[in-house]
Structure formats: C-alpha cells, structure tokens
Design a protein around this motif. Structure first.
Motif, mmCIF file in Angstrom:
data_model
loop_
_atom_site.group_PDB
_atom_site.id
_atom_site.type_symbol
_atom_site.label_atom_id
_atom_site.label_comp_id
_atom_site.label_asym_id
_atom_site.label_seq_id
_atom_site.Cartn_x
_atom_site.Cartn_y
_atom_site.Cartn_z
ATOM 1 N N ARG A 11 -98.894 -51.044 -120.889
ATOM 2 C CA ARG A 11 -98.426 -49.744 -120.412
ATOM 3 C C ARG A 11 -99.238 -48.563 -120.961
ATOM 4 N N GLY A 12 -100.537 -48.770 -121.137
ATOM 5 C CA GLY A 12 -101.434 -47.676 -121.463
ATOM 6 C C GLY A 12 -101.112 -46.948 -122.753
ATOM 7 N N LEU A 13 -101.307 -45.629 -122.733
ATOM 8 C CA LEU A 13 -101.080 -44.826 -123.938
ATOM 9 C C LEU A 13 -99.612 -44.818 -124.337
ATOM 10 N N GLU A 14 -98.719 -44.895 -123.355
ATOM 11 C CA GLU A 14 -97.294 -44.973 -123.664
ATOM 12 C C GLU A 14 -97.002 -46.250 -124.457
ATOM 13 N N GLY A 15 -97.606 -47.340 -124.035
ATOM 14 C CA GLY A 15 -97.408 -48.606 -124.735
ATOM 15 C C GLY A 15 -98.014 -48.602 -126.121
ATOM 16 N N LEU A 16 -99.117 -47.869 -126.276
ATOM 17 C CA LEU A 16 -99.737 -47.751 -127.593
ATOM 18 C C LEU A 16 -98.804 -47.011 -128.546
ATOM 19 N N ILE A 17 -98.145 -45.996 -128.049
ATOM 20 C CA ILE A 17 -97.170 -45.257 -128.863
ATOM 21 C C ILE A 17 -95.965 -46.139 -129.209
ATOM 22 N N ASP A 18 -95.540 -46.949 -128.251
ATOM 23 C CA ASP A 18 -94.358 -47.795 -128.444
ATOM 24 C C ASP A 18 -94.670 -49.128 -129.119
ATOM 25 N N GLY A 19 -95.917 -49.365 -129.437
ATOM 26 C CA GLY A 19 -96.282 -50.586 -130.142
ATOM 27 C C GLY A 19 -96.277 -51.840 -129.289
ATOM 28 N N LYS A 20 -96.509 -51.704 -128.007
ATOM 29 C CA LYS A 20 -96.514 -52.874 -127.110
ATOM 30 C C LYS A 20 -97.899 -53.529 -127.153
ATOM 31 N N ILE A 21 -98.174 -54.212 -128.241
ATOM 32 C CA ILE A 21 -99.477 -54.808 -128.506
ATOM 33 C C ILE A 21 -99.304 -56.313 -128.721
ATOM 34 N N LYS A 22 -100.179 -57.101 -128.105
ATOM 35 C CA LYS A 22 -100.049 -58.557 -128.177
ATOM 36 C C LYS A 22 -101.429 -59.203 -128.149
ATOM 37 N N LYS A 23 -101.598 -60.242 -128.967
ATOM 38 C CA LYS A 23 -102.841 -61.003 -128.933
ATOM 39 C C LYS A 23 -102.975 -61.669 -127.569
ATOM 40 N N ALA A 24 -104.181 -61.590 -126.986
ATOM 41 C CA ALA A 24 -104.413 -62.125 -125.644
ATOM 42 C C ALA A 24 -104.977 -63.539 -125.704
ATOM 43 N N THR A 25 -104.581 -64.370 -124.752
ATOM 44 C CA THR A 25 -105.046 -65.751 -124.684
ATOM 45 C C THR A 25 -105.632 -66.035 -123.305
ATOM 46 N N TYR A 26 -106.295 -67.173 -123.192
ATOM 47 C CA TYR A 26 -106.827 -67.580 -121.894
ATOM 48 C C TYR A 26 -105.708 -67.731 -120.868
ATOM 49 N N LYS A 27 -104.560 -68.199 -121.319
ATOM 50 C CA LYS A 27 -103.440 -68.407 -120.407
ATOM 51 C C LYS A 27 -102.995 -67.089 -119.782
ATOM 52 N N ASP A 28 -103.083 -66.017 -120.539
ATOM 53 C CA ASP A 28 -102.658 -64.703 -120.033
ATOM 54 C C ASP A 28 -103.459 -64.268 -118.813
ATOM 55 N N VAL A 29 -104.707 -64.684 -118.747
ATOM 56 C CA VAL A 29 -105.570 -64.209 -117.659
ATOM 57 C C VAL A 29 -105.849 -65.292 -116.612
ATOM 58 N N SER A 30 -105.154 -66.392 -116.728
ATOM 59 C CA SER A 30 -105.336 -67.468 -115.749
ATOM 60 C C SER A 30 -104.761 -67.052 -114.394
ATOM 61 N N GLY A 31 -105.561 -67.176 -113.338
ATOM 62 C CA GLY A 31 -105.085 -66.913 -111.988
ATOM 63 C C GLY A 31 -104.925 -65.451 -111.610
ATOM 64 N N ILE A 32 -105.553 -64.538 -112.341
ATOM 65 C CA ILE A 32 -105.384 -63.112 -112.013
ATOM 66 C C ILE A 32 -106.583 -62.539 -111.268
ATOM 67 N N ILE A 33 -107.621 -63.349 -111.042
ATOM 68 C CA ILE A 33 -108.885 -62.853 -110.513
ATOM 69 C C ILE A 33 -108.741 -62.190 -109.143
ATOM 70 N N TYR A 34 -107.759 -62.648 -108.351
ATOM 71 C CA TYR A 34 -107.618 -62.146 -106.978
ATOM 72 C C TYR A 34 -106.559 -61.056 -106.855
ATOM 73 N N ARG A 35 -105.899 -60.731 -107.946
ATOM 74 C CA ARG A 35 -104.796 -59.778 -107.889
ATOM 75 C C ARG A 35 -105.258 -58.345 -108.119
ATOM 76 N N GLY A 36 -104.716 -57.423 -107.317
ATOM 77 C CA GLY A 36 -104.975 -56.013 -107.537
ATOM 78 C C GLY A 36 -104.111 -55.489 -108.671
ATOM 79 N N GLY A 37 -104.251 -54.214 -108.976
ATOM 80 C CA GLY A 37 -103.444 -53.623 -110.046
ATOM 81 C C GLY A 37 -103.908 -54.060 -111.418
#
Length: 335
Positions: A53-79
């Motif tokens: 959630r961008g800068l709002e998420g940075l303020i709210d501490g919405k931070i998470k370590k990223a994994t390969y699973k997180d980005v699996s199957g997103i290549i064709y998605r917009g947004g």
C-alpha cells in the motif's frame, strides 16, 4: 542507514535488504517489475522485501519479506499485487519518522519506488531526513516525467485505447456519427497525441498546443462534401472540454455525436510484450546501480537507460516529441 554504513555492510559481505513499493496511480507492468525485483534480488544475493500500500503502508509498517511464491503467476496481471496509495500523512514529518522506524525494524537498507515524479520527491525528502538510499523507476500512464521517454504502463494504455477506438469506429461508421473519445493523462497530452496519430483520428486536442476550431470546421465541412461520413476525435482529459467538443460537432458540423470517456480502463489490462520487457530492464538497472550510485531515477531516453538526479528532472521541462506534434498539427487545426 546512510551511504557510508551501506558501503561498509557491502564490503563486509553482509546481505543487503532492499524493499520495493508502488506509489500513486497504478499502471500495467508494475507486477512485471515486482516479479523481476524478487528474482533478480535473490540472484544478486540481496534479500527482497515488499512494502504494501505504498507510502501509507510504509507508515503503517506493512512490510514483508518477499519470496518466489509471492510472484508466481503474476506476469500477466495488470495493477500491482503489493497495492498502491496516495498519502496525505506523508507530508507530516512525524509520520515519516514512523516510516523510518518501521524500516529499521526490518533492517531495510535501501528502497526502490515505482511511481511518478510526486512519489520520487516524497522519497527524496525521506532521504534528506533519514539517509535511506533509494532508486526511482517511472511508472505512470501519463508519461509526464521530464527527460524520460517511457514509463511503465504507457504501452499497455496506448494499446487499450487502440482497441477502444477500433471498436468505436465500427459504430461511428455504421451510424455516420462523430465520436469524441477522452483519454487520461492529467495535464499531459501524450496518450491523446500518440493515440490520435496511431488510430487515424480526425481531431486531436491536447493541453500543450493551442487548437483552432474555426480551421477544423472549414476542413470538416469540405471533407463532408467529398464523402466523409464519420469522425473520430481524441481529446485529452486535462483540457476539460470533451463535452463541449461533442456539442460542437452537433451544432457546428451538423453531425450526431457521442462522448466516450475511457477512464480507468487505461490503467488496467494484461501488460504488453514491450511493457514486460521494459519493466524488467528498469529493475535490473536499478538493482545493478543501487550500491554504487544510489538516489537516482532510472530513465529511458534516446533508446537507452540513463541514471539521473531528481534535481535534474525537476529543473527540466517536460516536452512532447516535436516530430509527433508536427504529425498531429492538422488534427488540431494548425496551418
């Protein structure tokens, strides 16, 4: 962590933690950049993190370590799978301090931000206060960043407009109507300009160039006598005159007309091949340079990637390609 501490950490062979966030309006291709960020970070020995959630998420501490699973199957998605936002709280230094403390909790050494010039300025202020190194990547369908010819999302938006104009043309020709099509872009006429040329429109109105309806009327009436029986007019939203142009076709040209506001469909959709390629290239350039030359904006200019200081961009004036403008001058009533 300032640049000196960052260099020491790199020399000592410690793993560098880098976080990515998307800010402002979303654009197709962001997910391609996010996927490449995770994969290339691990390839370089970095640990990637997501800020949701961008800068709002940075303020709210919405931070998470990223994994390969997180980005699996997103290549064709917009947004953007990590969401975006516009933050009023960011203008308050107390909230920026909270954002900094959230980064320290996760030992984040540097940031990559996908967004427009407003997002870059936000991180520049953050760097001046807390010395968190960053790299900016242009991601906006407006394509209005000075000294940069391509932003993530632009090619997909242009192709969505192309499909819409093709479909509308079928109805325009069937009913002998004039269709006024409004494109996005805020105060920048890039989308309208390129779309009008590429789609063979009869009119192109943008904020950057003064148009002449008197000349256009003279030309249109002559063309009608010679057999023209429909019109495609593309108008940039920044002019705020789309409805008036629709009425102008009715009253001055004598053509039944319709107004189509394309709106937010221009931000979505599966990214094009060019989009997917450029998004990956932007990320590779950012990660390859974040250690040695941080606090830069990765721009695409004259068919190559160029690292620029934000001040250089801020002190430059954004200009549309003069060659494209000349092609469109007849569509604006310029003689």
């Amino acid at each position: 962590m300032n640049n000196v501490k960052l260099i020491i950490k790199i020399i000592q062979g410690e793993i560098m933690n880098i976080a990515i966030l998307t800010s402002g309006g979303d654009s197709s291709g962001m997910n391609n950049a996010i996927k490449k960020f995770v994969e290339y970070s691990y390839e370089k020995g970095y640990t990637p993190y997501f800020i949701y959630r961008g800068l709002e998420g940075l303020i709210d501490g919405k931070i998470k370590k990223a994994t390969y699973k997180d980005v699996s199957g997103i290549i064709y998605r917009g947004g953007t799978i990590i969401k975006s936002s516009r933050s009023k709280r960011w203008y308050d230094k107390n909230y920026r301090k909270t954002a900094y403390e959230n980064l320290k909790k996760h030992n984040i050494d540097a940031l990559i931000i996908l967004g427009g010039d407003g997002s870059f300025r936000a991180l520049k202020v953050f760097y001046n206060e807390f010395k968190i190194p960053f790299m900016g990547i242009p991601a906006t369908i407006d394509n209005d960043i000075a000294l940069n010819e391509y932003s993530i999302g632009v090619d997909t938006a242009l192709n969505i407009i192309r499909e819409a104009v093709d479909d509308i043309r079928d109805t325009a020709s069937s009913f002998s109507r004039a269709f006024v099509i409004e494109t996005m872009g805020r105060e920048c006429g890039y989308l309208a300009l390129v779309s009008a040329i590429a789609n063979g429109a009869e009119m192109c109105l943008i904020p950057e160039v003064e148009f002449n309806l008197k000349n256009l009327k003279k030309r249109y009436l002559k063309e009608i006598k010679e057999g023209r029986d429909y019109f495609i007019a593309i108008v940039a939203e920044g002019l705020k005159i789309s409805a008036k142009i629709k009425e102008w076709f009715d009253s001055e040209i004598g053509f039944e007309s319709r107004l189509t506001v394309l709106g937010h469909i221009q931000r979505g959709g599966a990214p094009t091949v060019i989009e997917r390629l450029r998004a990956s290239e932007f990320i590779v350039n950012a990660l390859d340079n974040i250690e040695k030359t941080p606090n830069k904006i990765v721009t695409y200019y004259d068919d190559k990637f160029v690292l620029r200081d934000l001040e250089e961009i801020e002190n430059s004036t954004y200009r549309l390609d003069e060659k494209l403008l000349k092609l469109a001058y007849p569509l604006m009533g310029k003689e």
